[in-house]
Structure formats: structure tokens, C-alpha cells
Design a protein around this motif. Structure first.
Motif, short mmCIF file in Angstrom:
data_model
loop_
_atom_site.label_atom_id
_atom_site.label_comp_id
_atom_site.label_asym_id
_atom_site.label_seq_id
_atom_site.Cartn_x
_atom_site.Cartn_y
_atom_site.Cartn_z
N GLN A 172 0.92 -1.81 0.26
CA GLN A 172 -0.21 0.15 0.09
C GLN A 172 0.89 1.06 0.13
O GLN A 172 0.43 1.87 -0.45
N LEU A 173 1.96 1.08 0.45
CA LEU A 173 3.12 2.04 0.79
C LEU A 173 3.94 2.75 -0.58
O LEU A 173 4.89 3.19 -0.59
N ASN A 174 3.67 1.69 -1.54
CA ASN A 174 4.33 1.25 -2.77
C ASN A 174 5.71 1.47 -2.83
O ASN A 174 6.77 1.34 -3.60
N VAL A 175 5.79 -0.21 -1.62
CA VAL A 175 7.28 -0.78 -1.46
C VAL A 175 6.92 -1.38 -2.36
O VAL A 175 5.90 -2.81 -3.07
N LYS A 176 8.26 -1.82 -3.20
CA LYS A 176 8.05 -3.11 -4.19
C LYS A 176 9.07 -3.99 -3.47
O LYS A 176 10.15 -3.76 -2.99
N ILE A 177 8.48 -5.18 -4.08
CA ILE A 177 9.34 -6.22 -3.56
C ILE A 177 9.78 -7.55 -4.35
O ILE A 177 8.74 -7.89 -5.26
N ARG A 178 11.31 -7.34 -4.05
CA ARG A 178 11.60 -8.61 -5.64
C ARG A 178 11.93 -10.29 -4.57
O ARG A 178 12.80 -10.10 -3.73
N PRO A 179 11.18 -10.99 -4.93
CA PRO A 179 11.26 -12.42 -4.00
C PRO A 179 12.12 -12.51 -4.20
O PRO A 179 12.35 -12.98 -5.51
N ASN A 180 12.93 -14.14 -3.95
CA ASN A 180 13.45 -15.07 -4.79
C ASN A 180 14.87 -14.35 -5.16
O ASN A 180 15.43 -14.98 -6.34
N MET A 181 15.44 -13.63 -4.98
CA MET A 181 16.23 -12.26 -5.19
C MET A 181 17.31 -11.80 -4.41
O MET A 181 16.90 -11.81 -3.26
N MET A 182 18.58 -13.16 -4.50
CA MET A 182 19.75 -13.26 -2.91
C MET A 182 21.17 -11.97 -4.11
O MET A 182 21.49 -12.24 -4.58
N ILE A 183 20.79 -10.89 -3.09
CA ILE A 183 21.30 -10.12 -3.51
C ILE A 183 23.39 -10.70 -3.75
O ILE A 183 23.80 -11.10 -2.05
N GLY A 184 24.66 -10.54 -3.92
CA GLY A 184 25.68 -11.44 -4.56
C GLY A 184 25.80 -11.92 -5.31
O GLY A 184 26.42 -11.62 -6.38
N PRO A 185 25.17 -13.25 -5.33
CA PRO A 185 25.82 -13.75 -6.80
C PRO A 185 25.19 -13.54 -7.93
O PRO A 185 26.53 -13.86 -8.81
N VAL A 186 23.82 -12.63 -8.38
CA VAL A 186 23.99 -12.46 -9.26
C VAL A 186 23.67 -10.82 -9.54
O VAL A 186 24.70 -10.44 -10.97
N ILE A 187 23.40 -10.31 -8.29
CA ILE A 187 23.25 -8.47 -8.73
C ILE A 187 24.16 -8.14 -7.86
O ILE A 187 23.69 -8.66 -6.58
N SER A 188 24.96 -7.09 -7.88
CA SER A 188 25.85 -6.67 -6.31
C SER A 188 25.69 -5.42 -6.41
O SER A 188 24.71 -5.16 -6.89
N LEU A 189 26.05 -5.45 -5.32
CA LEU A 189 25.67 -3.97 -4.02
C LEU A 189 26.14 -2.41 -5.32
O LEU A 189 25.27 -1.75 -5.42
N ASP A 190 26.79 -3.00 -6.30
CA ASP A 190 27.70 -1.85 -7.07
C ASP A 190 26.74 -1.41 -8.11
O ASP A 190 26.52 -0.84 -8.76
N ASP A 191 25.94 -3.46 -8.12
CA ASP A 191 24.71 -2.82 -9.66
C ASP A 191 23.92 -2.56 -9.29
O ASP A 191 23.21 -1.88 -9.88
N LEU A 193 23.63 -0.14 -6.91
CA LEU A 193 23.96 1.79 -7.36
C LEU A 193 24.02 2.39 -8.59
O LEU A 193 24.21 3.42 -8.78
N ARG A 194 25.10 1.33 -9.44
CA ARG A 194 24.83 1.96 -11.44
C ARG A 194 23.19 2.21 -11.41
O ARG A 194 23.14 3.38 -11.78
N ASP A 195 22.37 1.52 -11.00
CA ASP A 195 20.87 1.83 -11.48
C ASP A 195 20.45 2.79 -10.65
O ASP A 195 19.06 3.44 -10.56
N ASP A 196 21.34 3.14 -9.70
CA ASP A 196 20.88 5.02 -8.97
C ASP A 196 19.76 4.69 -7.63
O ASP A 196 19.27 5.42 -7.43
N TYR A 197 20.11 4.00 -7.25
CA TYR A 197 19.55 3.78 -5.88
C TYR A 197 20.56 4.80 -4.60
O TYR A 197 21.61 4.22 -4.93
N LYS A 198 20.44 5.67 -4.22
CA LYS A 198 20.52 6.58 -3.72
C LYS A 198 21.35 5.54 -2.55
O LYS A 198 22.37 6.45 -1.88
#
Length: 410
Positions: A172-191, A193-198
Motif C-alpha cells: 500500500q505504501l508502494n514498496v516494490k518487493i523482489r522475492p527469490n532474489m539474493m543480492i550477491g551471486p547475480v546482482i551486486s551492491l555496485d549494480d 548503485l549503478r541503477d541510481d539507488y541513493k
């Protein structure tokens, strides 16, 4: 239920310096909440609880209240403390059913924040940031949100419908949820930041079981407690179960195994009852369920038939220093169809690019700031396994630090 709540609320002395709040890691203003309840202002009471602690409804059920609010109630010195946990649960559940969350329209909608992990820390930060108008994406490695609340605490202790209500509130607060998504093996922290997460918040908890490095630990009837609790129905534990360890996770495994068909469950612990990390409440309920305990028993190896333990005892030298020693020729087999190891957990080692300590925990300052200015962390991934309310308390500070940092970018 309502009558009991009113009776308990009426017992509150409305102390000017409430010890219950002082004893709570998140300083829940219980005396003010109770006053609002008795004045017929239930929604106001619920709002006060939620604003102080977005996981108030969860904490009301699984906090070690005897150590926190109820353990500090002045009435507990001479009689029984006010059952603040019951009052908090009653109000929080009511509020959750009525609450329609709305984000502030304050110009933050274009500022994206990534929250990694949807356990107590991640949910807390997601709520605070989303309510303050930020665009939040929640990355969860499993299929459902909740982290340890969903996959580490049994249904009989925490009904999972509460987590579904929290999920719907986040949506309801427009939070987007990405399940089954472990950060690290496929998408990194730097990825990210590349996509403009502040900013990035890490609240991934502790999910890697610590092995004992015992002979026999790889045998087919040996399991790690934290893995079992994720999905007990996928295990065939047999009639006799042995649990090594005596923390709250060990109690959850022991009680769950009995509910799933085990006829006999024994907890083996190398120290005494007074040294257990499980709370007295969890120990008492495990005993009530029929769990057996063997104290001063140290596992030396696991065999097909069960666990072989040595007796231990506490020795004190002339200088008053105590140490645990094993008793010679005291080996004994504790027969078991399944053996569970429940001696603690460590973080997964899937994140790179931030400073990690020797134990695998993320290193931060007191506000949850890592060695990279736009990456923050709190909860068990920083402190090791603690209570939910402690994770929420620390995560509130991290959420504020994130907002302060993002504001400084303008």
C-alpha cells in the motif's frame, strides 16, 4: 479477551518514570498507550505503538517480556507484573486491521532506496522510509517476506497471517518487493548503485548454521536447526530426536519436532540450566510440551545410532576462575533417529564491497553506517543473533541515518 485486557490495563499504576519503558530496548511508552486504551482511544494507542515500533504486533508475541517490560514492572516486585504483552498484542492487532498507511508527499518519491533482506531490520527500515515518501525496493532471497519471522519461528509462536498483513501494508505504501532474489551471486551492491539507488540498507540476518566439526556431522540423519525450521514438513525425523544446544532456536526445533510426530525429544547441553541462552519462558514451555533435558553433556561424536556425549562439570581453581572440564570414562550414547545441531548462526558470505569482520558480521558504527557512505546495515547481520525488538531499535537509527544522508545529497 477484552475483559482480561481491561482488567490488566486497569492494574497499571501510571508511574511518572515508568520502569516498563526503561526496560524495553525500544522504550515503548506503555503507560501512555494504556492510558489511551482506558480512555477509549484505541486507534491512537495503536498509532503510538506502530510509530514507535512498526513490528509492535510481532514483538508483543515473541519478545522475552520477562527480561524487558514485564520484568521491570514495579508491581512484579510484590505480586505479578501488568501483562503488557497481552495489552500490546490486543491493541496492535486491532490497529493493523484498521490502519490505512499513507506515504508523506514530501518530494522524496524519486529517491530510490534498496533494502536487502526482509527480516525485522529490513521491514522496519522499509516502513520508515516508505512512510517518509522514499521509493523503496525490498530484495528478499526467499519467496515470502519476514526473514527469521517467516522461516525461523514456528507458527505456534508467531502466526504467519500477521506477516501477510505487514506485506500488504508495505505494498500500500508502494514498496516494490523482489522475492527469490539474493543480492550477491547475480546482482551486486555496485549494480544497485549503478541503477541510481541513493542508498542501500543491508538487513540479511544470520542464516549459515555454525558447524560443530564433530565426527559424524555429515551423516544422513543429522540436520541444522535453522534449516529445519524453514520447512519442517520436508524432514522425516523419526520417533527419537536429539537437539544439541540450548538457545531459543533449539527450543523451537524441539517443540516443532514433537508437533510433527516425534515421540521423544531430548536437548543435550554442555553447561547447566542456569547457563542456557534460551529464556526461562521458552524453557518452561518446552518442558510443558514434553521436551527432556540433559545438562552437563558435551557431544564428542555422532554415530548412526545417535549422539555420544561426555559428562562435563564446572571446576573452580584457587583464584576463583571457573572452567568446564570433561569427566573421564563418562561417554554415553543418547539414541536418536535424528540429530539437530542448534549452536548458533553466522551471516552468509555473499556480499562483497563492504567491510566484514572476522566472524562474517558487517562492521558499522552506532548508526549502522558501513565503510561506504551510501551503504548501511543493522540487525543480526551486524550484531549476531539478538531479539527482534533490539533489531528494530537499531534499525530505526539506521533509517534516520539513511534519510539524513540522502537529504545531504540535495
Amino acid at each position: 479477551m477484552g475483559k482480561h485486557i481491561i482488567e490488566e490495563a486497569s492494574r497499571c499504576l501510571q508511574c511518572k518514570k515508568p520502569l516498563c519503558s526503561k526496560g524495553c530496548p525500544i522504550s515503548t511508552p506503555l503507560n501512555k498507550v494504556i492510558a489511551l486504551l482506558l480512555d477509549g482511544k484505541m486507534l491512537e494507542a495503536g498509532a503510538m505503538l506502530f510509530e514507535n515500533n512498526p513490528l509492535s504486533v510481532v514483538c508483543s508475541m515473541i519478545c522475552p517480556h520477562e527480561n524487558f517490560c514485564e520484568g521491570h514492572c514495579i508491581l512484579g516486585k510484590k505480586s505479578s507484573p501488568v501483562q503488557t504483552s497481552d495489552i500490546e498484542n490486543y491493541i496492535s492487532r486491532y490497529y493493523l486491521d484498521q490502519y490505512k498507511p499513507e506515504a508523506e508527499d514530501n518530494g522524496n518519491a524519486d529517491k530510490k532506496i534498496a533494502v536487502i533482506g526482509s527480516g525485522p531490520a529490513g521491514i522496519t527500515v522499509a516502513f520508515i522510509l516508505a512512510l517518509n515518501g522514499y521509493s523503496v525496493t525490498l530484495f528478499e532471497s526467499e519467496e515470502r517476506i519476514g526473514g527469521v519471522l517467516q522461516y525461523g519461528i514456528p507458527e505456534f509462536r508467531l502466526p504467519k497471517d500477521l506477516l501477510e498483513k505487514l506485506r500488504k501494508m508495505l505494498l500500500q505504501l508502494n514498496v516494490k518487493i523482489r522475492p527469490n532474489m539474493m543480492i550477491g551471486p547475480v546482482i551486486s551492491l555496485d549494480d544497485l548503485l549503478r541503477d541510481d539507488y541513493k542508498a542501500i540498507f543491508i538487513g540479511t540476518g544470520v542464516w549459515n548454521p555454525r558447524p560443530l566439526r564433530l565426527t559424524g556431522e555429515t551423516l544422513g540423519h543429522v540436520h541444522y536447526a535453522i534449516n529445519y525450521l524453514k520447512n519442517p514438513d520436508s524432514y522425516d525425523v523419526g520417533k527419537r530426536v536429539a537437539v544439541i544446544g540450548a538457545g531459543n532456536v533449539a527450543m523451537d526445533v524441539a517443540r516443532t519436532a514433537l508437533r510433527k510426530g516425534a515421540q521423544e525429544v531430548i536437548v543435550l547441553y554442555r553447561r547447566g540450566k542456569e547457563n542456557m541462552t534460551a529464556t526461562k519462558y521458552e524453557y518452561d514451555y518446552a518442558k510443558l510440551d514434553g521436551v527432556q533435558f540433559e545438562f552437563f553433556r558435551s557431544p564428542v561424536r555422532i554415530v548412526d545410532e545417535g549422539v555420544i556425549c561426555q559428562e562435563t562439570r564446572l571446576e573452580t581453581d584457587d583464584e576463583g576462575n571457573s572452567r568446564m572440564v570433561t569427566v573421564e570414562d563418562s561417554e554415553k550414547l543418547y539414541e536418536a533417529d535424528s540429530v539437530f545441531i542448534a549452536v548458533s548462526q553466522a551471516p552468509r558470505s555473499n556480499l562483497t564491497g563492504i567491510e566484514i569482520g572476522k566472524t562474517g558480521l558487517v562492521i558499522t558504527d552506532e548508526l549502522g553506517r558501513t565503510n561506504r557512505e551510501n551503504i548501511f546495515a543493522s540487525g543480526d547481520v551486524v550484531t549476531g543473533a539478538k531479539t527482534v525488538v533490539e533489531a528494530v531499535s537499531q534499525s530505526k537509527k539506521s533509517a534516520q541515518a539513511i534519510m539524513d544522508y540522502v537529504s545531504s545529497l540535495d
